[in-house]
Design a protein around this motif. Structure first.
Motif, short mmCIF file in Angstrom:
data_model
loop_
_atom_site.label_atom_id
_atom_site.label_comp_id
_atom_site.label_asym_id
_atom_site.label_seq_id
_atom_site.Cartn_x
_atom_site.Cartn_y
_atom_site.Cartn_z
N GLU A 62 0.84 -1.20 0.00
CA GLU A 62 0.00 0.00 0.00
C GLU A 62 0.87 1.25 0.00
OE1 GLU A 62 -3.16 2.15 -0.39
OE2 GLU A 62 -3.61 0.07 0.15
N GLN A 63 1.93 1.21 0.80
CA GLN A 63 2.82 2.36 0.88
C GLN A 63 3.56 2.58 -0.44
OE1 GLN A 63 3.29 4.44 3.51
NE2 GLN A 63 4.72 5.65 2.31
N ALA A 64 3.95 1.50 -1.11
CA ALA A 64 4.75 1.62 -2.33
C ALA A 64 3.99 2.29 -3.46
CB ALA A 64 5.22 0.24 -2.79
N ARG A 65 2.66 2.21 -3.45
CA ARG A 65 1.88 2.83 -4.52
C ARG A 65 1.20 4.12 -4.06
NH1 ARG A 65 -3.28 -1.41 -4.78
NH2 ARG A 65 -4.29 -0.68 -2.87
N GLU A 66 1.56 4.60 -2.88
CA GLU A 66 0.90 5.79 -2.32
C GLU A 66 1.19 7.02 -3.18
OE1 GLU A 66 -1.52 7.88 -0.53
OE2 GLU A 66 -1.25 5.87 0.34
N ASP A 67 0.15 7.78 -3.49
CA ASP A 67 0.33 9.00 -4.27
C ASP A 67 -0.30 10.21 -3.60
OD1 ASP A 67 -2.42 8.63 -4.70
OD2 ASP A 67 -2.07 7.57 -6.58
N VAL A 185 -7.94 15.83 -5.15
CA VAL A 185 -8.32 14.77 -6.08
C VAL A 185 -7.29 14.62 -7.19
CG1 VAL A 185 -10.08 14.01 -7.72
CG2 VAL A 185 -10.76 15.07 -5.56
N VAL A 186 -6.77 15.74 -7.70
CA VAL A 186 -5.80 15.73 -8.80
C VAL A 186 -4.49 16.30 -8.29
CG1 VAL A 186 -5.35 16.41 -11.17
CG2 VAL A 186 -7.70 16.07 -10.41
N ALA A 187 -3.40 15.55 -8.49
CA ALA A 187 -2.10 15.99 -7.96
C ALA A 187 -1.00 15.70 -8.98
CB ALA A 187 -1.81 15.29 -6.65
N ARG A 188 0.04 16.51 -8.90
CA ARG A 188 1.25 16.28 -9.71
C ARG A 188 2.33 15.70 -8.78
NH1 ARG A 188 2.09 21.18 -12.35
NH2 ARG A 188 1.42 20.38 -14.38
N ILE A 189 2.86 14.55 -9.15
CA ILE A 189 3.87 13.89 -8.32
C ILE A 189 5.08 13.55 -9.19
CG2 ILE A 189 2.15 12.92 -6.76
CD1 ILE A 189 2.53 10.23 -8.15
N ASP A 190 6.19 13.22 -8.54
CA ASP A 190 7.38 12.80 -9.28
C ASP A 190 7.85 11.41 -8.86
OD1 ASP A 190 8.32 13.34 -6.79
OD2 ASP A 190 9.69 14.95 -7.39
N ARG A 191 7.07 10.77 -8.01
CA ARG A 191 7.38 9.40 -7.61
C ARG A 191 6.18 8.80 -6.88
NH1 ARG A 191 9.43 12.71 -3.76
NH2 ARG A 191 9.18 12.12 -1.57
N PHE A 192 6.15 7.48 -6.81
CA PHE A 192 5.17 6.79 -5.98
C PHE A 192 5.86 6.38 -4.69
CE2 PHE A 192 3.12 6.43 -10.06
CZ PHE A 192 1.77 6.54 -9.75
N GLY A 193 5.06 5.98 -3.71
CA GLY A 193 5.62 5.63 -2.41
C GLY A 193 5.79 6.83 -1.52
N LEU A 194 4.89 7.83 -1.69
CA LEU A 194 4.99 9.03 -0.85
C LEU A 194 4.63 8.68 0.58
CD1 LEU A 194 3.18 11.49 -3.26
CD2 LEU A 194 5.62 11.12 -3.03
N SER A 195 5.28 9.33 1.51
CA SER A 195 5.00 9.10 2.93
C SER A 195 3.63 9.68 3.26
CB SER A 195 6.06 9.75 3.81
OG SER A 195 7.35 9.24 3.50
N MET A 196 2.89 8.93 4.06
CA MET A 196 1.62 9.46 4.53
C MET A 196 1.88 10.63 5.47
SD MET A 196 -0.64 7.67 3.02
CE MET A 196 -2.11 8.10 3.93
N VAL A 197 0.90 11.50 5.56
CA VAL A 197 1.04 12.65 6.46
C VAL A 197 1.28 12.13 7.88
CG1 VAL A 197 -0.12 14.66 7.42
CG2 VAL A 197 -0.44 14.06 5.02
N GLU A 198 2.35 12.57 8.48
CA GLU A 198 2.72 12.05 9.78
C GLU A 198 1.74 12.54 10.84
OE1 GLU A 198 6.71 13.11 10.53
OE2 GLU A 198 7.55 11.91 8.91
N GLN A 199 1.26 11.59 11.63
CA GLN A 199 0.36 11.90 12.72
C GLN A 199 1.07 11.58 14.03
OE1 GLN A 199 -2.53 13.29 12.37
NE2 GLN A 199 -2.81 13.09 10.15
N PRO A 200 0.80 12.35 15.06
CA PRO A 200 1.40 12.00 16.36
C PRO A 200 0.94 10.61 16.79
CG PRO A 200 -0.34 13.65 16.60
CD PRO A 200 -0.07 13.53 15.14
N GLU A 201 1.87 9.87 17.33
CA GLU A 201 1.56 8.49 17.73
C GLU A 201 0.55 8.50 18.86
OE1 GLU A 201 3.90 4.48 19.25
OE2 GLU A 201 5.00 6.18 18.43
N GLU A 202 -0.55 7.78 18.64
CA GLU A 202 -1.61 7.74 19.64
C GLU A 202 -1.39 6.56 20.58
OE1 GLU A 202 -5.37 7.60 17.74
OE2 GLU A 202 -5.12 9.49 16.67
N GLU A 203 -1.79 6.75 21.82
CA GLU A 203 -1.73 5.65 22.77
C GLU A 203 -2.81 4.63 22.42
OE1 GLU A 203 -2.01 6.92 26.76
OE2 GLU A 203 -0.24 8.22 26.68
N VAL A 204 -2.45 3.37 22.56
CA VAL A 204 -3.40 2.30 22.25
C VAL A 204 -4.47 2.27 23.32
CG1 VAL A 204 -3.67 -0.18 21.90
CG2 VAL A 204 -1.60 0.98 21.12
#
Length: 785
Positions: A62-67, A185-204
């Protein structure tokens, strides 16, 4: 332990191993039955050990194809095309409640990045599809979907571009996307595998952690019970062989070590069978989809550490279980004392296990209500002791019950007498089902009790609308609204647009929201008695004095004001009309939280429509089959970038839904194991009684009577096992609910369904064992060697 003792253990174990494979046809049949029983358990253990790797691989794919995420070219709306840039449009959709991942691709340079699993960009009007989507499109079930994807299929997406063989996905070629860049919805990218927006780690959440721990214990405990049962197949015949060994000079300890060697051989053979079952099941898993979850066979690779643990634990457990089983058996040269009436089982030590489990769980009562933390070791240990307590209590329960049974039909008497003589074997056969049912009942109670905590209201009234469509900013809302109103499956529509108006055209400090729609659409939000195109309204009594100040007759307000350092806006001027009526919000407003101005299109400048963010709400026609998909098809025909969502009144927290899905998938595998292992156990018991059955038939006993006796022998212990399982399950469920601070309540439909499933498995296994039973009743069964 001295070297001499080690050598003696080695020799005795090795002798037992030789007996397993040199004991003639009888020995091989016993070894194969043991291996099959152990192998089924090993296969499920290996599958469980492979789950972490499968989940990690799915996430990596899933991460490798993230756009979407960190890594966008800065400010897509103003970015420039390069040799490495690619425009991607998100066109995800749904078809008959199945999610379909869709992307439109427009390469802008010769080095534009290819998505994983794609060898060549599809041309405009062409698409690459996943194998599952290709199959769906070719089938009759995909007829309606073919109209939504008006592209020529020119190839398939490779495995590296999919998260599972059952995933529905496509990549379609497109052109003219550059003017529609919008960062969402529409974006210009130069690679796949973009990092997801970092969220603060939540307590379980501690309750989610508790659910996860209990699910793993409940799913794995029946497996351990089945393995322990399988290594004791052929126990009575084995003891008679050991008596013969005593006759030729071996002592009691040596015979027990030889028996342990036989169990060790069966367990090792079971490891081989289990590996084969696992490899076969792994291939089958690629073609099976459970609860919309599918995995490629290559995902299911257990980590070496866990696989080694299984390989060592199963043989060790086989040896220990055998030695434990023989602790009360006196093997003498002329026979086995167990053939006489056994001593009554003691209850006191059997009660210590469930009481110990309750004692470990007691300190954690009520912690979940204060968001406290649960001790993972105490939770696991307490649940394990309670479930193991079933396996300890059931033999005593069966023995105490059948000892009081008396006269009846011949089939009943045969079954009762058999149970009175070997209640332990009958109890062992149903131990696994009892443990599985008890754990399932407790989990169902826990899930039902805490479901409200992880279920949130969406605020959507599904009686008012069933679908929401978000329009691209450059699409005319008036034209799209008319087309959607005529769509097959749409009973009525309400097109509502929002924008912001301000007091100044540059760097405004005072703004208010404006909602635009025709009279019918505005009536979905407010109670409007009279309305015509050109009217303007004030929704509710504004508590903000700024709004009152802005909405003053004759004031000039501006649409799409611009800010310093940003792209200039349209800055469309609009004068507030003399009459602005105040209207109250509807109690059941279609969209909650609306405030400020409301206007009909005729009251605004024509070019103001270009700055609207528009949504169309659709009430579907219940008389039209597949009305939701008909509306989606109509939306794609207008513009493939229209996003659609089906309304839901409630939504579950993703983690809670994932755990429940994992439970159902795992429970399905355990149920298959239960049925298969029970069938093997039943066949083994029938095989041991072959001579007895043939002798009874020879003396004139009707086959129907023997068939009924076998049914009674299965039905009585399973009924007792289900009663005990229900009691323990309800107790464990109540304790778990108390731990989470939730009022104790019994989900009786779930309890009855779990009990019914357990009983149904037994009935099915009994029916499948009838043909072998009839074959064992032939006179040939009296032959001996």
């Amino acid at each position: 332990m001295s070297s001499a003792v080690v050598r003696q253990w080695y020799r005795d174990l090795a002798m037992g191993v030789r007996f397993t494979f040199t004991g003639g046809r009888e020995g091989w049949v016993r070894a194969v039955l043991t291996a099959v029983g152990v192998g089924l358990g090993v296969a499920l253990l290996l599958l469980t050990a492979a789950i972490p790797n499968a989940l990690a691989t799915r996430q990596d794919r899933e991460q490798a194809r993230e756009d979407r995420g960190i890594g966008y070219l800065a400010d897509n709306s103003r970015s420039k095309p390069t040799d490495k840039s690619l425009i991607v449009a998100d066109t995800d959709t749904e078809y008959q409640h199945q999610e379909i991942r869709g992307r439109l691709l427009e390469p802008e340079g010769v080095d534009a990045p290819l998505p994983p699993g794609v060898g060549k960009f599809p041309a405009p009007g062409e698409m690459l599809v996943s194998p599952a989507l290709s199959e769906l499109l070719r089938s009759d079930a995909g007829e309606l979907l073919r109209g939504r994807l008006p592209y020529d299929t020119v190839g398939t997406i490779g495995e590296t571009g999919l998260i599972g063989p059952g995933e529905l996905a496509y990549y379609a070629g497109a052109d003219g996307l550059a003017p529609r860049l919008d960062d969402s919805v529409v974006a210009r990218i130069d690679r796949f595998g973009l990092s997801m927006v970092e969220q603060p780690e939540e307590e379980v959440d501690p309750i989610l952690l508790l659910l996860t721990l209990v699910v793993f214990v409940v799913l794995l405990m029946p497996v351990a019970v089945f393995i322990a049962t399988a290594v004791r197949f052929g126990g009575e015949r084995r003891d008679r062989r050991l008596a013969a060994l005593r006759l030729v000079g071996s002592d009691g300890r040596m015979t027990r070590r030889i028996a342990a060697g036989e169990a060790l051989a069966g367990a090792v053979l079971g490891l081989l069978f289990g590996t084969g079952f696992f490899l076969l099941g792994r291939e089958i898993a690629g073609s099976v989809e459970v609860l919309d979850i599918s995995v490629f066979p290559s995902y299911l690779n257990p980590s070496p550490g866990l696989a080694l643990l299984v390989a060592l634990a199963v043989p060790a457990a086989a040896v220990l279980v055998t030695l434990f089983a023989l602790r009360g058996v006196v093997i003498e040269p002329l026979g086995v004392v167990r053939t006489a009436k056994p001593a009554r089982r003691r209850l006191w030590w059997r009660l210590l296990l469930p009481l110990g489990g309750l004692a470990m769980l007691y300190p954690m009562l009520g912690q979940g209500s204060d968001n406290g933390e649960f001790n993972e070791y105490m939770v696991t240990g307490g649940v394990v002791l309670l479930l193991i307590g079933i396996t300890a209590l059931l033999p005593w329960f069966v023995e105490a019950f059948v000892a009081r049974l008396g006269a009846g039909a011949v089939s009943w008497q045969l079954a009762v007498r058999r149970l009175q003589l070997s209640s332990g074997s009958a109890a062992r056969m149903v131990n696994g089902i009892a443990v599985a049912v008890a754990g399932a009942i407790a989990l169902q109670m826990l899930f039902a009790g805490v479901e409200g905590r992880f279920t949130e209201s969406t605020g959507q009234d599904t009686t008012r609308a069933q679908m929401e469509l978000t329009l691209p900013k450059d699409l005319s809302v008036s034209a799209a609204g008319k087309e959607l109103r005529r769509a097959r499956g749409a009973e009525s529509t309400a097109a509502l647009s929002t924008t912001t108006v301000s007091a100044t055209a540059k760097d405004p400090e005072e703004t208010t929201e404006m909602t635009v729609g025709d009279c019918g659409a505005l009536r979905e939000l407010a109670e409007i008695s009279s309305c015509r195109d050109g009217d303007v309204f004030m929704l509710g009594a504004p508590s903000d004095p700024t709004v009152t100040k802005l909405v003053t007759a004759g004031n000039t307000l501006y649409f799409d004001a611009s800010y310093s350092g940003e792209e200039p806006g349209a800055e469309i001027a609009w004068k507030v009309p003399a009459e602005v009526r105040k209207v109250p919000e509807r109690a059941d407003a279609l969209r909650t939280g609306a405030a400020g101005l409301m206007a009909t299109p005729g009251a605004l400048p024509a070019k103001a429509e270009t700055v609207f963010y528009s949504t169309v709400y659709v009430r579907t026609d219940p008389r039209v089959p597949n009305a939701l998909d008909e509306v989606r098809n109509a939306a794609v025909a207008i513009d493939p970038l229209i996003r659609t969502w089906e309304w839901e009144s409630t939504r579950r927290v993703d983690q809670f839904a994932d755990i429940r899905t994992g439970l159902l998938v795992g429970a399905s595998a355990v149920l298959v194991l239960i049925g298969a292992s029970l069938l093997v156990s039943q066949l083994e018991q029938l095989r041991e009684r072959r001579k007895l059955l043939s002798a009874l038939v020879a003396f004139g006993t009707r086959r129907r009577t023997l068939g009924l006796s076998v049914l009674w022998q299965t039905a009585i212990p399973i009924t007792l096992g289900l009663v005990l399982a229900s009691t323990v399950g309800l107790t464990l469920g109540a304790v778990l609910l108390k731990m989470t601070g939730v009022p104790v309540g019994v989900d009786w439909p779930s309890v009855l369904s779990m009990t019914g499933i357990g009983a149904g498995i037994v009935v099915l296994v009994t029916a499948l064992s009838m043909p072998p039973l009839l074959r064992l009743m032939r006179p040939e069964g009296l032959r001996t060697e």
